[in-house]
Design an enzyme around this catalytic site. Structure first.
Site, PDB file in Angstrom:
ATOM      1  N   ALA A  69       0.851  -1.194   0.000  1.00 29.86           N
ATOM      2  CA  ALA A  69       0.000   0.000   0.000  1.00 29.86           C
ATOM      3  C   ALA A  69       0.889   1.248   0.000  1.00 29.86           C
ATOM      4  CB  ALA A  69      -0.903  -0.009   1.222  1.00 29.86           C
ATOM      5  N   THR A  70       2.014   1.161   0.675  1.00 34.78           N
ATOM      6  CA  THR A  70       2.953   2.294   0.699  1.00 34.78           C
ATOM      7  C   THR A  70       3.351   2.673  -0.721  1.00 34.78           C
ATOM      8  OG1 THR A  70       3.824   1.662   2.859  1.00 34.78           O
ATOM      9  CG2 THR A  70       5.271   3.000   1.467  1.00 34.78           C
ATOM     10  N   ASN A 149      -5.895   3.783  10.652  1.00 37.59           N
ATOM     11  CA  ASN A 149      -5.229   2.554  11.114  1.00 37.59           C
ATOM     12  C   ASN A 149      -4.968   2.530  12.613  1.00 37.59           C
ATOM     13  OD1 ASN A 149      -3.435   4.664   9.998  1.00 37.59           O
ATOM     14  ND2 ASN A 149      -1.813   3.439  10.896  1.00 37.59           N
ATOM     15  N   GLN A 178      -7.107  -0.144   5.581  1.00 37.08           N
ATOM     16  CA  GLN A 178      -7.791  -0.714   6.760  1.00 37.08           C
ATOM     17  C   GLN A 178      -9.292  -0.859   6.529  1.00 37.08           C
ATOM     18  OE1 GLN A 178      -6.213  -2.012   9.250  1.00 37.08           O
ATOM     19  NE2 GLN A 178      -4.175  -1.101   9.084  1.00 37.08           N
ATOM     20  N   CYS A 315       3.822   0.893  12.236  1.00 38.75           N
ATOM     21  CA  CYS A 315       4.546   1.581  11.172  1.00 38.75           C
ATOM     22  C   CYS A 315       5.504   2.636  11.698  1.00 38.75           C
ATOM     23  CB  CYS A 315       3.574   2.254  10.214  1.00 38.75           C
ATOM     24  SG  CYS A 315       2.536   1.052   9.457  1.00 38.75           S
TER      25      CYS A 315
HETATM   26  N1  PMP Z   1      -2.053   2.702   4.937  1.00 38.27           N
HETATM   27  C1  PMP Z   1      -2.604   2.259   6.062  1.00 38.27           C
HETATM   28  C2  PMP Z   1      -3.873   2.878   6.551  1.00 38.27           C
HETATM   29  C3  PMP Z   1      -2.009   1.210   6.782  1.00 38.27           C
HETATM   30  O1  PMP Z   1      -2.561   0.765   7.912  1.00 38.27           O
HETATM   31  C4  PMP Z   1      -0.803   0.664   6.292  1.00 38.27           C
HETATM   32  C5  PMP Z   1      -0.098  -0.443   7.035  1.00 38.27           C
HETATM   33  N2  PMP Z   1       0.070  -0.193   8.382  1.00 38.27           N
HETATM   34  C6  PMP Z   1      -0.276   1.155   5.093  1.00 38.27           C
HETATM   35  C7  PMP Z   1      -0.925   2.169   4.438  1.00 38.27           C
HETATM   36  C8  PMP Z   1       0.989   0.607   4.515  1.00 38.27           C
HETATM   37  O2  PMP Z   1       0.788  -0.703   4.073  1.00 38.27           O
HETATM   38  P1  PMP Z   1       2.015  -1.584   3.561  1.00 38.27           P
HETATM   39  O3  PMP Z   1       2.546  -2.255   4.766  1.00 38.27           O
HETATM   40  O4  PMP Z   1       1.406  -2.553   2.622  1.00 38.27           O
HETATM   41  O5  PMP Z   1       2.968  -0.691   2.915  1.00 38.27           O
END
Ligand code: PMP
Length: 408
Positions: A69-70, A149, A178, A315
Protein backbone atom coordinates in the site's frame (compact mmCIF):
# COMPACT_ATOMS: atom_id res chain seq x y z
CA UNK A 1 -1.80 -17.44 21.68
CA UNK A 2 -4.22 -14.57 21.18
CA UNK A 3 -3.41 -12.44 18.17
CA UNK A 4 -5.02 -8.98 18.37
CA UNK A 5 -2.61 -7.09 16.09
CA UNK A 6 -4.37 -7.59 12.77
CA UNK A 7 -4.13 -3.92 11.78
CA UNK A 8 -0.34 -4.38 11.75
CA UNK A 9 -0.51 -7.56 9.72
CA UNK A 10 -2.60 -10.72 9.44
CA UNK A 11 -1.70 -14.39 9.39
CA UNK A 12 -1.61 -15.51 5.74
CA UNK A 13 -4.47 -17.79 4.84
CA UNK A 14 -3.38 -21.39 4.07
CA UNK A 15 -5.25 -21.42 0.75
CA UNK A 16 -3.52 -18.19 -0.25
CA UNK A 17 -0.08 -19.57 0.60
CA UNK A 18 -0.82 -22.82 -1.27
CA UNK A 19 -1.92 -20.88 -4.34
CA UNK A 20 1.14 -18.66 -4.15
CA UNK A 21 3.40 -21.73 -4.04
CA UNK A 22 1.58 -23.35 -6.95
CA UNK A 23 1.77 -20.31 -9.21
CA UNK A 24 5.34 -19.49 -8.17
CA UNK A 25 6.54 -22.98 -9.05
CA UNK A 26 4.31 -23.85 -12.00
CA UNK A 27 3.65 -20.52 -13.74
CA UNK A 28 6.92 -18.80 -13.11
CA UNK A 29 7.22 -17.25 -16.57
CA UNK A 30 7.77 -13.52 -16.89
CA UNK A 31 4.37 -12.06 -17.78
CA UNK A 32 6.10 -9.81 -20.36
CA UNK A 33 7.73 -12.72 -22.21
CA UNK A 34 6.32 -13.52 -25.62
CA UNK A 35 6.29 -17.30 -25.26
CA UNK A 36 3.82 -19.79 -23.84
CA UNK A 37 4.96 -19.57 -20.22
CA UNK A 38 4.92 -15.77 -20.41
CA UNK A 39 1.44 -15.76 -21.97
CA UNK A 40 0.01 -18.04 -19.29
CA UNK A 41 1.59 -15.91 -16.58
CA UNK A 42 0.10 -12.80 -18.17
CA UNK A 43 -3.30 -14.50 -18.42
CA UNK A 44 -3.18 -15.23 -14.68
CA UNK A 45 -2.31 -11.60 -13.99
CA UNK A 46 -5.25 -10.38 -16.04
CA UNK A 47 -7.57 -12.89 -14.41
CA UNK A 48 -6.47 -11.55 -11.03
CA UNK A 49 -7.27 -8.00 -12.16
CA UNK A 50 -10.73 -9.16 -13.27
CA UNK A 51 -11.40 -10.87 -9.93
CA UNK A 52 -10.37 -7.76 -8.01
CA UNK A 53 -12.57 -5.45 -10.11
CA UNK A 54 -15.49 -7.86 -9.78
CA UNK A 55 -15.07 -7.95 -5.99
CA UNK A 56 -15.49 -4.16 -5.87
CA UNK A 57 -18.15 -4.18 -8.64
CA UNK A 58 -16.08 -1.74 -10.71
CA UNK A 59 -16.21 -1.41 -14.49
CA UNK A 60 -14.49 1.94 -15.07
CA UNK A 61 -11.24 1.22 -13.21
CA UNK A 62 -7.93 -0.54 -13.87
CA UNK A 63 -5.87 -2.57 -11.42
CA UNK A 64 -2.12 -2.01 -11.03
CA UNK A 65 -0.09 -4.42 -8.96
CA UNK A 66 2.70 -3.13 -6.75
CA UNK A 67 4.62 -4.21 -3.67
CA UNK A 68 2.58 -2.59 -0.90
CA UNK A 69 0.00 0.00 0.00
CA UNK A 70 2.95 2.29 0.70
CA UNK A 71 4.12 1.94 -2.88
CA UNK A 72 0.59 2.36 -4.26
CA UNK A 73 0.13 5.56 -2.26
CA UNK A 74 3.46 6.95 -3.51
CA UNK A 75 2.70 6.10 -7.14
CA UNK A 76 -0.76 7.66 -7.00
CA UNK A 77 -0.12 10.80 -4.96
CA UNK A 78 3.24 11.86 -6.34
CA UNK A 79 2.51 10.56 -9.82
CA UNK A 80 -0.71 12.55 -10.18
CA UNK A 81 0.48 15.73 -8.46
CA UNK A 82 3.67 15.89 -10.53
CA UNK A 83 1.83 15.19 -13.77
CA UNK A 84 -0.67 18.02 -13.30
CA UNK A 85 1.41 20.65 -11.50
CA UNK A 86 0.69 23.06 -14.35
CA UNK A 87 -3.06 22.85 -13.56
CA UNK A 88 -2.62 23.82 -9.92
CA UNK A 89 -0.29 23.34 -7.00
CA UNK A 90 -2.75 22.98 -4.14
CA UNK A 91 -3.23 19.56 -2.54
CA UNK A 92 -5.42 18.39 0.34
CA UNK A 93 -4.97 15.58 2.83
CA UNK A 94 -5.65 15.03 6.52
CA UNK A 95 -3.40 15.32 9.56
CA UNK A 96 -4.04 11.70 10.59
CA UNK A 97 -3.13 9.83 7.41
CA UNK A 98 -0.75 6.90 7.45
CA UNK A 99 2.93 7.96 7.06
CA UNK A 100 2.96 6.48 3.54
CA UNK A 101 0.56 9.27 2.57
CA UNK A 102 1.74 12.07 4.86
CA UNK A 103 5.36 11.71 3.80
CA UNK A 104 4.38 11.96 0.11
CA UNK A 105 2.69 15.28 0.80
CA UNK A 106 5.65 16.54 2.81
CA UNK A 107 7.92 15.67 -0.10
CA UNK A 108 5.56 17.38 -2.54
CA UNK A 109 5.74 20.53 -0.38
CA UNK A 110 9.48 20.54 -0.94
CA UNK A 111 8.74 20.40 -4.70
CA UNK A 112 6.73 23.62 -4.47
CA UNK A 113 3.20 22.35 -3.77
CA UNK A 114 1.00 23.87 -1.08
CA UNK A 115 -0.73 21.31 1.11
CA UNK A 116 -3.78 21.83 3.32
CA UNK A 117 -3.87 19.29 6.17
CA UNK A 118 -7.50 18.85 7.27
CA UNK A 119 -8.12 18.33 10.96
CA UNK A 120 -10.41 15.55 12.19
CA UNK A 121 -13.30 16.12 14.60
CA UNK A 122 -13.27 14.56 18.07
CA UNK A 123 -14.31 11.21 16.55
CA UNK A 124 -11.32 11.20 14.19
CA UNK A 125 -13.51 11.95 11.16
CA UNK A 126 -12.83 14.56 8.48
CA UNK A 127 -16.17 16.27 8.09
CA UNK A 128 -17.28 16.80 4.47
CA UNK A 129 -17.91 20.50 5.18
CA UNK A 130 -14.26 20.87 6.20
CA UNK A 131 -13.19 19.39 2.87
CA UNK A 132 -15.66 21.62 1.00
CA UNK A 133 -14.15 24.75 2.54
CA UNK A 134 -10.59 23.68 1.75
CA UNK A 135 -11.15 23.13 -1.99
CA UNK A 136 -9.81 25.92 -4.20
CA UNK A 137 -9.52 26.75 -7.88
CA UNK A 138 -5.93 25.53 -7.89
CA UNK A 139 -6.62 22.26 -6.01
CA UNK A 140 -5.77 19.17 -8.04
CA UNK A 141 -5.71 16.28 -5.57
CA UNK A 142 -7.41 15.18 -2.36
CA UNK A 143 -6.20 12.15 -0.42
CA UNK A 144 -8.17 11.01 2.62
CA UNK A 145 -8.07 7.55 4.15
CA UNK A 146 -11.17 5.37 4.45
CA UNK A 147 -10.44 3.95 7.91
CA UNK A 148 -7.78 5.23 10.25
CA UNK A 149 -5.23 2.55 11.11
CA UNK A 150 -4.72 3.67 14.71
CA UNK A 151 -8.18 4.51 16.02
CA UNK A 152 -10.47 2.98 13.38
CA UNK A 153 -12.47 6.12 12.61
CA UNK A 154 -14.42 5.79 9.34
CA UNK A 155 -14.48 8.66 6.87
CA UNK A 156 -17.49 9.39 4.63
CA UNK A 157 -15.64 8.67 1.38
CA UNK A 158 -18.79 8.54 -0.74
CA UNK A 159 -19.70 12.06 0.42
CA UNK A 160 -16.24 13.35 -0.44
CA UNK A 161 -16.61 11.89 -3.93
CA UNK A 162 -19.91 13.76 -4.38
CA UNK A 163 -18.32 17.05 -3.34
CA UNK A 164 -15.28 16.55 -5.54
CA UNK A 165 -17.48 15.72 -8.55
CA UNK A 166 -18.15 19.49 -8.72
CA UNK A 167 -14.44 20.14 -9.24
CA UNK A 168 -13.40 18.52 -12.56
CA UNK A 169 -9.72 19.31 -12.02
CA UNK A 170 -9.62 17.50 -8.67
CA UNK A 171 -9.01 13.77 -8.22
CA UNK A 172 -9.81 11.81 -5.07
CA UNK A 173 -7.31 9.26 -3.77
CA UNK A 174 -8.25 6.99 -0.86
CA UNK A 175 -5.93 4.87 1.24
CA UNK A 176 -8.31 1.96 1.80
CA UNK A 177 -5.81 -0.34 3.52
CA UNK A 178 -7.79 -0.71 6.76
CA UNK A 179 -11.17 -0.68 5.03
CA UNK A 180 -10.91 -3.42 2.42
CA UNK A 181 -12.51 -6.64 3.65
CA UNK A 182 -13.70 -4.88 6.81
CA UNK A 183 -16.30 -2.32 5.82
CA UNK A 184 -18.43 -2.20 2.70
CA UNK A 185 -17.69 0.88 0.66
CA UNK A 186 -18.67 1.91 -2.84
CA UNK A 187 -15.49 2.92 -4.68
CA UNK A 188 -17.08 3.57 -8.05
CA UNK A 189 -16.70 7.36 -7.73
CA UNK A 190 -13.25 7.21 -6.15
CA UNK A 191 -10.56 8.06 -8.69
CA UNK A 192 -7.76 6.04 -7.10
CA UNK A 193 -7.49 3.77 -4.09
CA UNK A 194 -4.88 1.56 -2.56
CA UNK A 195 -4.65 -1.42 -0.28
CA UNK A 196 -2.32 -4.16 0.79
CA UNK A 197 -2.43 -7.98 0.69
CA UNK A 198 -0.98 -8.61 4.12
CA UNK A 199 -3.84 -6.83 5.92
CA UNK A 200 -6.37 -9.27 4.46
CA UNK A 201 -4.62 -12.59 5.13
CA UNK A 202 -2.57 -12.29 1.96
CA UNK A 203 1.19 -11.95 1.72
CA UNK A 204 3.52 -9.14 2.68
CA UNK A 205 4.89 -7.18 -0.24
CA UNK A 206 1.74 -7.40 -2.30
CA UNK A 207 -0.26 -4.25 -2.93
CA UNK A 208 -2.69 -2.76 -5.36
CA UNK A 209 -3.53 0.61 -6.83
CA UNK A 210 -6.95 0.77 -8.45
CA UNK A 211 -7.50 3.74 -10.67
CA UNK A 212 -10.19 5.07 -13.00
CA UNK A 213 -9.35 4.41 -16.64
CA UNK A 214 -7.76 7.36 -18.43
CA UNK A 215 -6.08 9.01 -15.45
CA UNK A 216 -2.55 10.00 -16.38
CA UNK A 217 0.48 10.06 -14.12
CA UNK A 218 4.19 10.62 -14.07
CA UNK A 219 5.70 7.22 -13.26
CA UNK A 220 7.37 7.38 -9.88
CA UNK A 221 9.17 4.13 -10.68
CA UNK A 222 10.76 4.15 -14.10
CA UNK A 223 12.05 1.21 -16.06
CA UNK A 224 10.73 -1.43 -18.43
CA UNK A 225 7.21 -0.01 -18.52
CA UNK A 226 5.26 -2.80 -16.80
CA UNK A 227 1.80 -2.05 -15.38
CA UNK A 228 1.06 0.49 -18.15
CA UNK A 229 4.33 2.24 -17.35
CA UNK A 230 3.16 3.15 -13.85
CA UNK A 231 5.16 0.60 -11.94
CA UNK A 232 8.12 -0.80 -13.76
CA UNK A 233 9.71 -4.03 -12.61
CA UNK A 234 8.78 -7.63 -13.35
CA UNK A 235 5.32 -8.24 -11.92
CA UNK A 236 5.02 -11.12 -9.46
CA UNK A 237 2.16 -13.16 -10.88
CA UNK A 238 2.07 -15.35 -7.78
CA UNK A 239 1.70 -12.26 -5.55
CA UNK A 240 -1.05 -10.89 -7.78
CA UNK A 241 -2.95 -14.17 -7.82
CA UNK A 242 -2.58 -14.61 -4.06
CA UNK A 243 -3.80 -11.07 -3.45
CA UNK A 244 -6.89 -11.67 -5.59
CA UNK A 245 -7.50 -14.92 -3.68
CA UNK A 246 -7.09 -13.23 -0.29
CA UNK A 247 -9.53 -10.55 -1.37
CA UNK A 248 -12.23 -13.00 -2.42
CA UNK A 249 -11.95 -14.62 1.02
CA UNK A 250 -12.32 -11.31 2.91
CA UNK A 251 -15.71 -10.12 3.96
CA UNK A 252 -16.83 -7.94 6.86
CA UNK A 253 -18.20 -10.13 9.65
CA UNK A 254 -21.04 -9.15 11.98
CA UNK A 255 -19.57 -11.23 14.79
CA UNK A 256 -16.79 -8.65 15.10
CA UNK A 257 -19.35 -6.00 16.06
CA UNK A 258 -20.18 -8.01 19.17
CA UNK A 259 -16.51 -8.42 20.12
CA UNK A 260 -15.94 -4.73 19.55
CA UNK A 261 -18.92 -3.62 21.64
CA UNK A 262 -18.04 -6.00 24.48
CA UNK A 263 -14.40 -4.90 24.55
CA UNK A 264 -15.40 -1.24 24.33
CA UNK A 265 -17.85 -1.54 27.24
CA UNK A 266 -15.52 -3.53 29.46
CA UNK A 267 -12.52 -1.28 28.83
CA UNK A 268 -14.56 1.79 29.67
CA UNK A 269 -15.20 0.32 33.15
CA UNK A 270 -11.50 -0.09 33.97
CA UNK A 271 -9.94 2.55 36.17
CA UNK A 272 -6.90 4.04 34.41
CA UNK A 273 -8.09 3.31 30.86
CA UNK A 274 -9.31 5.97 28.41
CA UNK A 275 -10.71 4.86 25.06
CA UNK A 276 -9.47 6.84 22.05
CA UNK A 277 -11.50 5.13 19.31
CA UNK A 278 -14.91 6.51 18.40
CA UNK A 279 -17.75 4.17 19.34
CA UNK A 280 -19.07 4.13 15.78
CA UNK A 281 -15.69 3.44 14.15
CA UNK A 282 -14.47 0.25 12.52
CA UNK A 283 -15.34 -2.79 14.66
CA UNK A 284 -11.91 -4.18 13.87
CA UNK A 285 -9.92 -1.55 15.82
CA UNK A 286 -10.13 -0.41 19.45
CA UNK A 287 -7.53 2.08 20.63
CA UNK A 288 -7.16 3.07 24.27
CA UNK A 289 -4.64 4.70 26.59
CA UNK A 290 -3.39 3.59 29.92
CA UNK A 291 -2.96 6.43 32.39
CA UNK A 292 -1.49 4.25 35.12
CA UNK A 293 1.02 2.05 33.41
CA UNK A 294 3.31 2.54 30.43
CA UNK A 295 1.77 1.16 27.22
CA UNK A 296 5.01 -0.55 26.20
CA UNK A 297 5.09 -2.32 29.57
CA UNK A 298 1.53 -3.59 29.05
CA UNK A 299 2.39 -4.78 25.52
CA UNK A 300 5.39 -6.61 26.93
CA UNK A 301 3.47 -8.03 29.89
CA UNK A 302 0.74 -9.33 27.58
CA UNK A 303 3.30 -10.61 25.11
CA UNK A 304 4.87 -12.67 27.91
CA UNK A 305 1.44 -14.28 28.23
CA UNK A 306 1.26 -14.80 24.45
CA UNK A 307 -1.32 -12.09 23.89
CA UNK A 308 -0.28 -9.79 21.09
CA UNK A 309 -1.49 -6.19 20.74
CA UNK A 310 0.17 -2.94 19.59
CA UNK A 311 1.23 0.20 21.36
CA UNK A 312 1.43 2.98 18.72
CA UNK A 313 1.00 1.83 15.12
CA UNK A 314 3.66 -0.70 14.09
CA UNK A 315 4.55 1.58 11.17
CA UNK A 316 6.20 4.18 13.37
CA UNK A 317 6.35 2.64 16.85
CA UNK A 318 10.09 2.01 16.63
CA UNK A 319 10.86 5.59 15.70
CA UNK A 320 8.33 7.73 17.52
CA UNK A 321 6.82 6.58 20.80
CA UNK A 322 3.89 9.01 20.58
CA UNK A 323 0.74 8.62 18.51
CA UNK A 324 0.27 11.73 16.35
CA UNK A 325 -3.21 10.46 15.54
CA UNK A 326 -4.39 10.27 19.16
CA UNK A 327 -2.68 13.60 19.90
CA UNK A 328 -4.51 15.22 17.00
CA UNK A 329 -7.90 13.73 17.88
CA UNK A 330 -7.83 14.09 21.68
CA UNK A 331 -5.43 17.04 22.00
CA UNK A 332 -3.93 15.18 24.95
CA UNK A 333 -0.21 14.45 24.81
CA UNK A 334 -0.33 12.18 27.85
CA UNK A 335 -2.95 9.94 26.24
CA UNK A 336 -1.04 10.02 22.96
CA UNK A 337 2.17 8.81 24.58
CA UNK A 338 0.53 5.74 26.10
CA UNK A 339 -1.73 4.26 23.44
CA UNK A 340 -2.66 0.62 22.97
CA UNK A 341 -4.42 -0.89 19.97
CA UNK A 342 -6.41 -4.09 19.78
CA UNK A 343 -7.20 -5.08 16.20
CA UNK A 344 -9.35 -8.05 15.27
CA UNK A 345 -9.75 -10.38 12.36
CA UNK A 346 -12.77 -12.55 11.62
CA UNK A 347 -11.34 -15.53 13.48
CA UNK A 348 -11.19 -13.81 16.88
CA UNK A 349 -13.65 -14.93 19.53
CA UNK A 350 -15.45 -13.61 22.61
CA UNK A 351 -13.42 -16.05 24.77
CA UNK A 352 -10.24 -14.40 23.52
CA UNK A 353 -11.60 -10.94 24.34
CA UNK A 354 -12.45 -12.10 27.86
CA UNK A 355 -9.03 -13.68 28.32
CA UNK A 356 -7.41 -10.46 27.12
CA UNK A 357 -9.47 -8.37 29.55
CA UNK A 358 -8.66 -10.67 32.45
CA UNK A 359 -4.93 -10.48 31.73
CA UNK A 360 -5.00 -6.74 31.21
CA UNK A 361 -6.74 -6.21 34.55
CA UNK A 362 -4.23 -8.48 36.28
CA UNK A 363 -1.32 -6.52 34.84
CA UNK A 364 -2.83 -3.20 35.89
CA UNK A 365 -3.57 -4.58 39.36
CA UNK A 366 0.00 -5.89 39.81
CA UNK A 367 1.29 -2.41 39.20
CA UNK A 368 -1.17 -0.81 41.57
CA UNK A 369 0.07 -2.82 44.54
CA UNK A 370 3.74 -2.56 43.69
CA UNK A 371 3.41 1.20 43.28
CA UNK A 372 1.69 1.49 46.69
CA UNK A 373 4.47 -0.45 48.38
CA UNK A 374 7.14 1.59 46.62
CA UNK A 375 5.47 4.90 47.62
CA UNK A 376 5.23 3.80 51.19
CA UNK A 377 8.89 2.77 51.37
CA UNK A 378 10.09 5.86 49.55
CA UNK A 379 8.06 8.41 51.51
CA UNK A 380 9.11 6.81 54.79
CA UNK A 381 12.72 6.90 53.76
CA UNK A 382 12.61 10.53 52.62
CA UNK A 383 10.80 11.64 55.76
CA UNK A 384 13.36 9.87 57.89
CA UNK A 385 16.18 11.75 56.25
CA UNK A 386 14.09 14.95 56.68
CA UNK A 387 14.19 16.16 53.10
CA UNK A 388 12.24 19.37 52.56
CA UNK A 389 8.67 19.09 51.21
CA UNK A 390 9.23 20.52 47.72
CA UNK A 391 12.29 18.34 47.24
CA UNK A 392 10.25 15.37 48.42
CA UNK A 393 7.60 16.11 45.81
CA UNK A 394 10.23 16.35 43.09
CA UNK A 395 11.72 13.02 44.15
CA UNK A 396 8.29 11.39 44.20
CA UNK A 397 7.65 12.44 40.61
CA UNK A 398 11.06 11.35 39.40
CA UNK A 399 10.78 7.97 41.09
CA UNK A 400 7.27 7.47 39.72
CA UNK A 401 8.53 7.96 36.17
CA UNK A 402 11.53 5.70 36.66
CA UNK A 403 9.36 3.06 38.25
CA UNK A 404 6.76 3.18 35.47
CA UNK A 405 9.49 2.64 32.91
CA UNK A 406 10.98 -0.38 34.63
CA UNK A 407 7.77 -1.98 35.87
CA UNK A 408 7.18 -5.35 34.17
N1 PMP B 1 -2.05 2.70 4.94
C1 PMP B 1 -2.60 2.26 6.06
C2 PMP B 1 -3.87 2.88 6.55
C3 PMP B 1 -2.01 1.21 6.78
O1 PMP B 1 -2.56 0.76 7.91
C4 PMP B 1 -0.80 0.66 6.29
C5 PMP B 1 -0.10 -0.44 7.03
N2 PMP B 1 0.07 -0.19 8.38
C6 PMP B 1 -0.28 1.15 5.09
C7 PMP B 1 -0.92 2.17 4.44
C8 PMP B 1 0.99 0.61 4.52
O2 PMP B 1 0.79 -0.70 4.07
P1 PMP B 1 2.02 -1.58 3.56
O3 PMP B 1 2.55 -2.26 4.77
O4 PMP B 1 1.41 -2.55 2.62
O5 PMP B 1 2.97 -0.69 2.92
Amino acid sequence: MIYFDNAATTKPNDEVVALFNKVETESFGNSSSIHGLGFSSNALLNKSREIILKYFKLTKHNVYFCSSATEGNNIAIKGYALKFKSRGTHLITSTIEHPSVLECFKQLESFGFEVTYLKPNKDGVIEPEVLKHALRDDTILVSIMAVNNEIGSINPIEEYAKIIANYPKVKLHVDATQAVGKINLNYSDVDMFTFSGHKIHGLKNSGVLIMKKGIEMIPVISGGGQEDGLRSGTVSTSMAVSLAKALTLSKPSNSINELHDHLFNELSKIDGITINSPKNGSSYIVNFSSTKKKASVIVEGLSNRQIYISSVSACHSKFEPISYVVKEVTGDEKLASNTLRVSFDNSNTMEEVDAFLKNLKELLETLKWSIHILWFALVNFLQKVKIKNNLLKHWQETFADVYLIFQV
